[in-house]
Design a protein around this motif. Structure first.
Motif, PDB file in Angstrom:
ATOM      1  N   GLY A   1       0.042   1.213  12.828  1.00  0.00           N
ATOM      2  CA  GLY A   1      -0.168   0.684  11.491  1.00  0.00           C
ATOM      3  C   GLY A   1       0.238   1.576  10.347  1.00  0.00           C
ATOM      4  N   GLY A   2       0.275   2.884  10.574  1.00  0.00           N
ATOM      5  CA  GLY A   2       0.656   3.787   9.503  1.00  0.00           C
ATOM      6  C   GLY A   2       2.142   3.834   9.223  1.00  0.00           C
ATOM      7  N   VAL A   3       2.951   3.319  10.147  1.00  0.00           N
ATOM      8  CA  VAL A   3       4.406   3.463   9.996  1.00  0.00           C
ATOM      9  C   VAL A   3       4.966   2.642   8.832  1.00  0.00           C
ATOM     10  CG1 VAL A   3       6.645   3.270  11.155  1.00  0.00           C
ATOM     11  CG2 VAL A   3       4.648   4.097  12.424  1.00  0.00           C
ATOM     12  N   PRO A   4       4.581   1.358   8.659  1.00  0.00           N
ATOM     13  CA  PRO A   4       5.107   0.634   7.493  1.00  0.00           C
ATOM     14  C   PRO A   4       4.685   1.244   6.165  1.00  0.00           C
ATOM     15  CG  PRO A   4       4.178  -0.889   9.106  1.00  0.00           C
ATOM     16  CD  PRO A   4       3.773   0.490   9.531  1.00  0.00           C
ATOM     17  N   VAL A   5       3.498   1.832   6.112  1.00  0.00           N
ATOM     18  CA  VAL A   5       3.057   2.531   4.907  1.00  0.00           C
ATOM     19  C   VAL A   5       3.923   3.773   4.689  1.00  0.00           C
ATOM     20  CG1 VAL A   5       1.072   3.563   3.714  1.00  0.00           C
ATOM     21  CG2 VAL A   5       0.700   1.746   5.403  1.00  0.00           C
ATOM     22  N   ALA A   6       4.125   4.527   5.760  1.00  0.00           N
ATOM     23  CA  ALA A   6       4.919   5.750   5.690  1.00  0.00           C
ATOM     24  C   ALA A   6       6.364   5.474   5.305  1.00  0.00           C
ATOM     25  CB  ALA A   6       4.865   6.486   7.024  1.00  0.00           C
ATOM     26  N   ALA A   7       6.890   4.321   5.719  1.00  0.00           N
ATOM     27  CA  ALA A   7       8.278   3.994   5.399  1.00  0.00           C
ATOM     28  C   ALA A   7       8.499   3.935   3.892  1.00  0.00           C
ATOM     29  CB  ALA A   7       8.658   2.660   6.041  1.00  0.00           C
ATOM     30  N   GLU A   8       7.546   3.353   3.167  1.00  0.00           N
ATOM     31  CA  GLU A   8       7.679   3.287   1.713  1.00  0.00           C
ATOM     32  C   GLU A   8       7.574   4.675   1.086  1.00  0.00           C
ATOM     33  OE1 GLU A   8       8.604   0.595   0.212  1.00  0.00           O
ATOM     34  OE2 GLU A   8       8.501  -0.557   2.078  1.00  0.00           O
TER      35      GLU A   8
ATOM     36  N   ALA B   1       0.826  -1.205   0.000  1.00  0.00           N
ATOM     37  CA  ALA B   1       0.000   0.000   0.000  1.00  0.00           C
ATOM     38  C   ALA B   1       0.865   1.263   0.000  1.00  0.00           C
ATOM     39  CB  ALA B   1      -0.924   0.002   1.210  1.00  0.00           C
ATOM     40  N   GLY B   2       1.959   1.219   0.758  1.00  0.00           N
ATOM     41  CA  GLY B   2       2.853   2.375   0.815  1.00  0.00           C
ATOM     42  C   GLY B   2       3.515   2.667  -0.512  1.00  0.00           C
ATOM     43  N   ARG B   3       3.889   1.616  -1.236  1.00  0.00           N
ATOM     44  CA  ARG B   3       4.515   1.825  -2.541  1.00  0.00           C
ATOM     45  C   ARG B   3       3.525   2.429  -3.531  1.00  0.00           C
ATOM     46  NH1 ARG B   3       6.812  -3.125  -0.954  1.00  0.00           N
ATOM     47  NH2 ARG B   3       5.340  -4.354  -2.208  1.00  0.00           N
ATOM     48  N   VAL B   4       2.278   1.949  -3.491  1.00  0.00           N
ATOM     49  CA  VAL B   4       1.251   2.520  -4.368  1.00  0.00           C
ATOM     50  C   VAL B   4       0.994   3.982  -3.990  1.00  0.00           C
ATOM     51  CG1 VAL B   4      -1.161   2.375  -5.083  1.00  0.00           C
ATOM     52  CG2 VAL B   4       0.178   0.281  -4.810  1.00  0.00           C
ATOM     53  N   LEU B   5       0.863   4.237  -2.705  1.00  0.00           N
ATOM     54  CA  LEU B   5       0.613   5.603  -2.232  1.00  0.00           C
ATOM     55  C   LEU B   5       1.763   6.524  -2.621  1.00  0.00           C
ATOM     56  CD1 LEU B   5      -1.120   7.574  -0.579  1.00  0.00           C
ATOM     57  CD2 LEU B   5       0.044   6.733   1.481  1.00  0.00           C
ATOM     58  N   ALA B   6       2.991   6.040  -2.500  1.00  0.00           N
ATOM     59  CA  ALA B   6       4.156   6.855  -2.861  1.00  0.00           C
ATOM     60  C   ALA B   6       4.096   7.296  -4.309  1.00  0.00           C
ATOM     61  CB  ALA B   6       5.440   6.068  -2.594  1.00  0.00           C
TER      62      ALA B   6
END
Length: 222
Positions: free
Chosen positions: A44-51, A20-25
Motif C-alpha cells: 500500500g505504501g508504493v502508490p503513495v511513494a510514487a507521487e 495522499a502521496g501528492r499532499v505528502l510530497a
C-alpha cells in the motif's frame, strides 16, 4: 489538500493513495534532501511513494516488511518481520494477548516467507542503493507502527546515511514512538480519534502486484 469527509465534519482524509502521496510530497519538497531514494512499503505504501518520487525527482524502490497479526485479529500488529533478520515484537502487545515470541513462531515464519516472495518479485533496495544516501521511507499510514519500525531498522542496517519516515496519516502514539527510530518523521495528519488507516481514505482498495510493477517501470532507477 486533504479532503473533509461530509459524513463526519471532524474527519479529514484523502481521495486515494495517489492523492495522499501528492499532499505528502508537498510537505517533503522543502526538506533539505540531497540525492534521496524513495522507498515505498509494499504494497500500500508504493502508490503513495510514487507521487513523492515524482515530486523529488528521485528513484522509486520497494521496501518489504510484513505485519505479524494478533491471533483472531490479523490486522492488529503485535510485531513485524523482514525477509532477513530477527522479528520485531511489541512486548506490550504480546502481553495483552497472553502471548510470547515462541508462540508466534508459525506466524513469523509465514510472514517472513511472504516478505521473501515479495522481495524476489519487486527487488530489494539493498546496500548498493542505500549506502551513504538519504532514504525517504513511505507508507500509506501508521496504526501501530510495527511494520514501519522494522523497515526503518532494515534501511538503517543497509547503510542509509539518513532515514526519513513519511506518511499521510498516523496514530499519535505510533508517530511519537517512530521519532526514536527514524532521523525524521513527517506525518501530515495525526487525528485525535484514530481507529485504522483506511478510515482516512475515500478509496482504500488493495494495491496489487501489477500496479507496483507499473510504477517501478515508470519510476524505478538504478
Amino acid at each position: 489538500m486533504p479532503r473533509r469527509n461530509a459524513s463526519e465534519s471532524t474527519t479529514v482524509g484523502y481521495d486515494d493513495r495517489a492523492h495522499a502521496g501528492r499532499v505528502l510530497a508537498g510537505h517533503l519538497t522543502a526538506a533539505a534532501l540531497t540525492d534521496p531514494v524513495v522507498l515505498g512499503l509494499a504494497r500500500g505504501g508504493v502508490p503513495v511513494a510514487a507521487e513523492v518520487a515524482r515530486a523529488l525527482h528521485a528513484p522509486l524502490r520497494v521496501c518489504v516488511a510484513r505485519k505479524i497479526g494478533a491471533p483472531g485479529q490479523p490486522e492488529l500488529a503485535v510485531g513485524a518481520v523482514t525477509a532477513e533478520g530477527p522479528a520485531d515484537f511489541d512486548e506490550r502487545m504480546l502481553r495483552s494477548f497472553g502471548l510470547d515470541t515462541a508462540g508466534m513462531q508459525q506466524a513469523t515464519d509465514r510472514e517472513r516467507a511472504e516478505a521473501r516472495r515479495r522481495e524476489q518479485r519487486f527487488g530489494s533496495p539493498g546496500a548498493e542503493a542505500l549506502r551513504g544516501r538519504e532514504a525517504v521511507l513511505v507508507d500509506d499510514g501508521l496504526a501501530t507502527g510495527a511494520t514501519a519500525r522494522a523497515a526503518v531498522r532494515m534501511v538503517r542496517a543497509a547503510g542509509a546515511a539518513r532515514v526519513v519516515l513519511a506518511v499521510p496519516v498516523g496514530a499519535r502514539d505510533a508517530v511519537a514512538a517512530l521519532r526514536g527510530e527514524a532521523d525524521e518523521v513527517v506525518c501530515v495528519l495525526q487525528p485525535v480519534s484514530f481507529a485504522a488507516v483506511g478510515q482516512w481514505y475515500r478509496d482504500f482498495a488493495a494495491t496489487d502486484d501489477a500496479e507496483i510493477d507499473r510504477l517501478l517501470a515508470e519510476l524505478g532507477a538504478a
